[in-house]
Design an enzyme around this catalytic site. Structure first.
Site, PDB file in Angstrom:
ATOM      1  N   GLN A 206       0.830  -1.204   0.000  1.00 51.61           N
ATOM      2  CA  GLN A 206       0.000   0.000   0.000  1.00 51.61           C
ATOM      3  C   GLN A 206       0.866   1.257   0.000  1.00 51.61           C
ATOM      4  OE1 GLN A 206      -2.855  -1.929   3.251  1.00 51.61           O
ATOM      5  NE2 GLN A 206      -3.430   0.202   2.911  1.00 51.61           N
ATOM      6  N   ARG A 319      -4.905   7.850  16.644  1.00 49.88           N
ATOM      7  CA  ARG A 319      -6.238   7.874  16.060  1.00 49.88           C
ATOM      8  C   ARG A 319      -7.265   7.314  17.046  1.00 49.88           C
ATOM      9  NH1 ARG A 319      -8.827   8.860  11.076  1.00 49.88           N
ATOM     10  NH2 ARG A 319      -6.891   9.768  10.353  1.00 49.88           N
ATOM     11  N   GLU A 728     -12.739   3.665   5.188  1.00 43.96           N
ATOM     12  CA  GLU A 728     -12.734   3.119   6.537  1.00 43.96           C
ATOM     13  C   GLU A 728     -13.978   3.400   7.379  1.00 43.96           C
ATOM     14  OE1 GLU A 728      -8.973   5.265   7.013  1.00 43.96           O
ATOM     15  OE2 GLU A 728      -8.292   3.509   8.132  1.00 43.96           O
TER      16      GLU A 728
HETATM   17  N1  MTE Z   1     -11.577  -2.000   0.136  1.00 39.92           N
HETATM   18  C1  MTE Z   1     -11.125  -3.121  -0.460  1.00 39.92           C
HETATM   19  N2  MTE Z   1     -11.901  -3.735  -1.350  1.00 39.92           N
HETATM   20  N3  MTE Z   1      -9.900  -3.634  -0.159  1.00 39.92           N
HETATM   21  C2  MTE Z   1      -9.069  -3.040   0.760  1.00 39.92           C
HETATM   22  O1  MTE Z   1      -7.965  -3.519   1.014  1.00 39.92           O
HETATM   23  N4  MTE Z   1      -8.773  -1.189   2.363  1.00 39.92           N
HETATM   24  C3  MTE Z   1      -9.448  -0.221   3.211  1.00 39.92           C
HETATM   25  C4  MTE Z   1     -10.428   0.622   2.408  1.00 39.92           C
HETATM   26  N5  MTE Z   1     -11.256  -0.200   1.595  1.00 39.92           N
HETATM   27  C5  MTE Z   1      -9.533  -1.856   1.410  1.00 39.92           C
HETATM   28  C6  MTE Z   1     -10.806  -1.358   1.037  1.00 39.92           C
HETATM   29  C7  MTE Z   1      -8.547   0.674   3.904  1.00 39.92           C
HETATM   30  S1  MTE Z   1      -7.802   0.117   5.311  1.00 39.92           S
HETATM   31  C8  MTE Z   1      -8.312   1.947   3.489  1.00 39.92           C
HETATM   32  S2  MTE Z   1      -7.356   3.007   4.364  1.00 39.92           S
HETATM   33  C9  MTE Z   1      -8.885   2.463   2.238  1.00 39.92           C
HETATM   34  O2  MTE Z   1      -9.677   1.485   1.576  1.00 39.92           O
HETATM   35  C10 MTE Z   1      -7.732   2.912   1.351  1.00 39.92           C
HETATM   36  O3  MTE Z   1      -8.146   3.331   0.129  1.00 39.92           O
HETATM   37  P1  MTE Z   1      -8.707   4.807  -0.170  1.00 39.92           P
HETATM   38  O4  MTE Z   1      -7.860   5.756   0.581  1.00 39.92           O
HETATM   39  O5  MTE Z   1      -8.550   4.921  -1.624  1.00 39.92           O
HETATM   40  O6  MTE Z   1     -10.116   4.806   0.299  1.00 39.92           O
HETATM   41 MO1  MOS Z   2      -6.083   1.812   6.030  1.00 40.13          MO
HETATM   42  S1  MOS Z   2      -5.947   0.953   7.859  1.00 40.13           S
HETATM   43  O1  MOS Z   2      -5.542   3.343   6.650  1.00 40.13           O
HETATM   44  O2  MOS Z   2      -4.713   1.156   5.244  1.00 40.13           O
END
Ligand code: MTE
Ligand code: MOS
Length: 830
Positions: A206, A319, A728
């Protein structure tokens, strides 16, 4: 340049389009990091030697016998590291550790021509250990003061005197478990070195920039000698924010030492036994309410289970502290945090990043105190909502606080709350052994990285001579639909059709110094950067068009891959024709975009400031049915109303809300991590190291009816095209299920009592809670003197603050996670 949030006419953002890789996902043609192995010639496979102790000194390590195994090419040990032997950012995570810090810790790695050769080689490596005492549970860590990292405190006003004079005061403890990410794709990396010594690593990360930096410092190279590409991930959920760095560094080191491509891909068991999870927490709290049930003060200490190293524990704790308020105004507060060091995997980011843990503490407090205050739990929650003008304990004004009330009302209406509550009461009156309940909980979640510097992003956008568009940005795709949204943003900003925009994989040599795709900020940050790059190009192209149309550049319009101008009749160019013209007029058709979130500040010493750009809000209403014989339950219906601003991509956002909610339900109900806590030689071993012993939510745990609505007309000014982050926050909507379970449990007893529920609220935990709720008298779970009867109002005037010790503490002093197995109750139904 137009304001960030303003949408042009006929925008491509806001349309419901499928995920950009959906058809590849469902046909099995989407490539993930490890899929590249088959097309890479001469790959070596890596296998770790995992320690069989929770804590031990390595007294000797003899790799030689591994070389007798056919196909073993190289054993990687600490002696091989040309740079720094550390895979973390806190200098506390040796890649090849001199001391074993958790059961399953990888002490060295074996490279083989086949995976089997590497595995047999790893078995042949001889390691001598001198076992050392280990700390496993949070309670042990707290008792022995085994802490690591900083110990921050948020203070506002004077919690002590607010509590002393509160009309009602309660205190208690709550310990709750973490969660395994269980991304479908395990950690993976594939490294190569080219003829110039340039290291290229495909990594399921990530945070490509951090993976690049860590590889560089392990190898003793500059960052420019290392390129990391993240194609896409089969789920990250925070688990690949930091923990992808180790395997990538192992692969890179192997490639440099052997000159051959090296592949690391954890097996599921390796992944479960080597990588960190969501932090479990322990909380102690002391809360005061006024006569009307409004919170007057809170004093709380949160202890996060960091595992063996710091990893991201400090920001996760930050957080958590910033979310203990959830949606509620706490006038006087003292919130203290610390991180336990335990001999377990190093706990890490997981969707919500500590936010869910902080808010869970408050929801647990309210769920437990509501019957003691004699106030319906939903009403208690609503009464404590932030009102416009109020600010958080860390000093941040809660903008749009009125959305909480609006969402709550919309959720009441759309879920038929009043009528269904009446039906639940009827059901419960006529069913002795099965009970139902409906509960409602709110979410308020701060968006931005607490650490201000991370709130920046870059993008690189190319328009080719034929008008086709290629975008690069710093964010990674893990299934959340970021790339889909970025294509929509670029198409909107350039005024082209979605099909004209392609997206290239995330690479550190395209966009440097990126932040992790995390904290749900991916679309906000990278969207800002993509839009900025597109607007530069569009500005250049507008000049060319203006010359063509004989108008002012500001009057040129880009929409649907056509370019027109105000007041010049039906003169028109296609976007492709204009791109072609621009090239021949030597006007640049590519640009680097940049975005930084304005208006943030955070003092990490005093824990005060405005760390978030805005808050995302939501409300969930859940109905459950609980079986009194065995604690089994069913999720009947959930209604969600969530604030995503003006959605960039509604289909993607609905998926994020549903997925986040279900993942939250898994954490709070059925997913249970178990480590061997005995004093046997298996001490510290993760017992739940497969899908057969770790219960993930599946279709059967989906509510029979799940309705998701978005808050309407919710434009968020100051964010790309008026949207809000969505990744999240929806995870916290799952609190409604836990609170519904609590209320259903209460329905088995006389009511008016505090109901303590372990987390996860497994059927077993629910069973014991029912037994406690049914128990005669006022003894909740064998603690004499527990004021479990209705209406225990601890007036400070009547009892004085000091009586709080004997009485109110009794209400909630014991840890919730201790399975109340001590209660001698025969098996239900017997
Ligand atoms: N959705 C899917 N399908 N797979 C993932 O791994 N990770 C989550 C969320 N949604 C995730 C997900 C987490 S922990 C975060 S921080 C955000 O997606 C990150 O992506 P964004 O910042 O583009 O929303
Ligand atoms: Mo999401 S826990 O901030 O990768």
């Amino acid at each position: 340049m137009s304001a960030l949030s303003e949408r042009p006419v006929n925008p491509v953002v806001g349309r419901s389009v499928p995920h950009e890789s959906a058809s590849q996902h469902v046909t099995g043609t989407a490539l993930y990091t490890d899929d590249l192995t088959v097309s890479t010639h001469g790959v070596l496979h890596a296998w770790p030697v995992q320690a069989p102790h929770a804590h031990a000194r390595i007294t000797s390590l003899r790799p030689e016998p591994a070389y007798d195994v056919p196909g073993v090419v190289r054993v990687l040990t600490a002696d091989d590291v040309p740079g720094t032997n550390d895979a973390g950012t806190k200098a506390d995570e040796p890649l090849f550790p001199p001391e074993v810090m958790h059961h399953g810790h990888a002490v060295c790695w074996v490279l083989g021509e086949t995976l089997e050769a590497a595995r047999l080689g790893a078995e042949a490596v001889e390691v001598d250990y001198e076992p050392l005492p280990s700390t496993l549970s949070l309670t042990e860590a707290i008792a022995t003061e085994s802490f690591q990292g900083s110990r921050p405190t948020i203070v506002r006003g004077d919690a002590e005197s607010a509590l002393a004079t509160a009309a009602h005061r309660f205190s208690g403890e709550f310990e709750f478990a973490g969660q395994e990410h269980f991304y479908l794709e395990t950690q993976a990396a594939l490294a190569k070195v080219d003829e110039g010594g340039q290291v290229f690593v495909q990594s399921s990360t990530q945070h490509p920039s951090e993976t690049q930096e860590i590889i560089a410092h392990v190898l003793g190279l500059h960052n420019h000698a290392v390129t990391v590409q993240s194609l896409r991930m089969g789920g990250g959920f925070g688990g690949k924010e930091a923990q992808a760095n180790g395997p990538a560094a192992v692969a890179a080191l192997g490639a440099v030492l052997t000159g051959r491509p090296v592949r690391v891909r954890y097996t599921r068991t390796q992944d479960l036994t080597m990588t960190g999870k969501r932090h479990g927490f322990h909380a102690t709290w002391d809360i005061g309410f006024d006569e009307d049930g409004r919170i007057v003060g809170l004093d709380a200490t949160l202890t996060a289970d960091g595992g063996w190293s710091l990893d991201l524990s400090e920001p996760v704790l930050a957080r958590a502290l910033c979310h203990i308020d959830n949606a509620y105004f706490i006038p006087d507060a003292r919130i203290h945090g610390r991180i336990a060091q335990t001999h377990k995997q190093s706990n890490t980011a997981f969707r919500g990043f500590g936010g869910p843990q902080g808010a869970l503490v408050m929801e647990d407090i309210l769920g437990r105190c509501a019957p003691l205050l004699g106030i319906e739990p939903g009403e208690l929650r609503r009464r404590n909502f932030y009102a416009p003008g109020q600010s958080t304990p860390y000093g941040m004004p809660v903008r749009h606080a009125e959305r909480l009330e609006a969402l709550w009302q919309q959720a009441l209406d759309s879920s038929d709350h009043a009528e269904r509550t009446a039906r639940v009461a009827e059901f419960n009156a006529s069913h002795r052994f099965t009970k139902r309940a409906i509960a409602m909980t709110p979410v308020k979640f701060g968006i931005s990285f607490n650490l201000t510097a991370f709130n920046q992003a870059g993008a690189l956008v190319h328009v080719y001579k034929d008008g086709s568009v290629l975008i690069n940005h710093g964010g990674t795709e893990m299934g959340q639909g970021l790339h889909t949204k970025m294509r929509q943003v670029a198409a909107t900003a350039l005024g082209v059709n979605l099909e004209d925009v392609r997206l290239a994989p995330t690479r550190t040599d395209k966009v440097p110094n990126t932040s992790a795709t995390a904290a749900s900020t991916g679309a906000d940050l990278n969207g800002g950067a993509v839009k900025n790059a597109c607007e530069q190009i569009r500005g250049n192209m507008a000049e060319v068009a203006a010359r063509q149309f004989n108008c002012h550049p500001e009057d040129v319009r880009f929409s649907g891959s056509r370019v027109t101008a105000l007041g010049v009749g039906d003169a028109e160019l296609t976007f492709a024709e204009l791109a072609h013209k621009a090239y021949f007029q030597r006007v640049p058709l590519f640009a680097a975009g940049y975005f930084r979130t304005p208006g943030l500040h955070w003092d990490a010493k005093t824990f005060q400031g405005e760390p978030f750009r805005y808050f995302a809000y939501g409300v969930a209403v859940s109905e459950v049915e609980v079986d009194g014989f065995d604690g089994a339950y069913r999720f009947l219906r959930t209604d969600i109303v969530h604030d995503v601003g003006d959605s960039l991509s509604p289909l993607v956002d609905v998926g994020q809300v549903e997925g986040g909610y279900v993942q939250g339900v898994g954490w709070l109900t059925q997913e249970e991590l178990v480590w061997d806590q005995s004093d046997s030689d298996r001490r510290g071993r993760l017992a739940t190291q497969a899908a057969s012993t770790y219960k993930l939510p599946s279709f059967s745990e989906m509510p029979e009816e799940l309705n998701v609505h978005f808050l309407e007309r919710a434009e968020e000014t100051g964010v790309v095209y008026g949207s809000k982050a969505v990744g999240e926050p929806p995870l916290l909507l799952a609190f409604a299920v836990r609170e519904a379970l609590r209320e259903a449990v209460a329905a088995f007893g006389p009511g008016g009592r505090e109901v303590r529920l372990a987390s996860p609220a497994t059927p077993e935990a629910v069973y014991w809670a029912i037994e406690a709720a049914r128990a005669p008298g006022d003894d909740v779970d064998g603690v004499p003197g527990s004021p479990a009867t209705a209406g225990v109002h601890h007036g400070a005037d009547a009892n004085g603050a000091e009586t709080n010790g004997a009485e109110t503490n009794g209400a909630a002093t014991r840890s919730d996670t201790s399975r109340p197995g001590a209660t001698p109750v025969p098996v239900a139904g017997a």
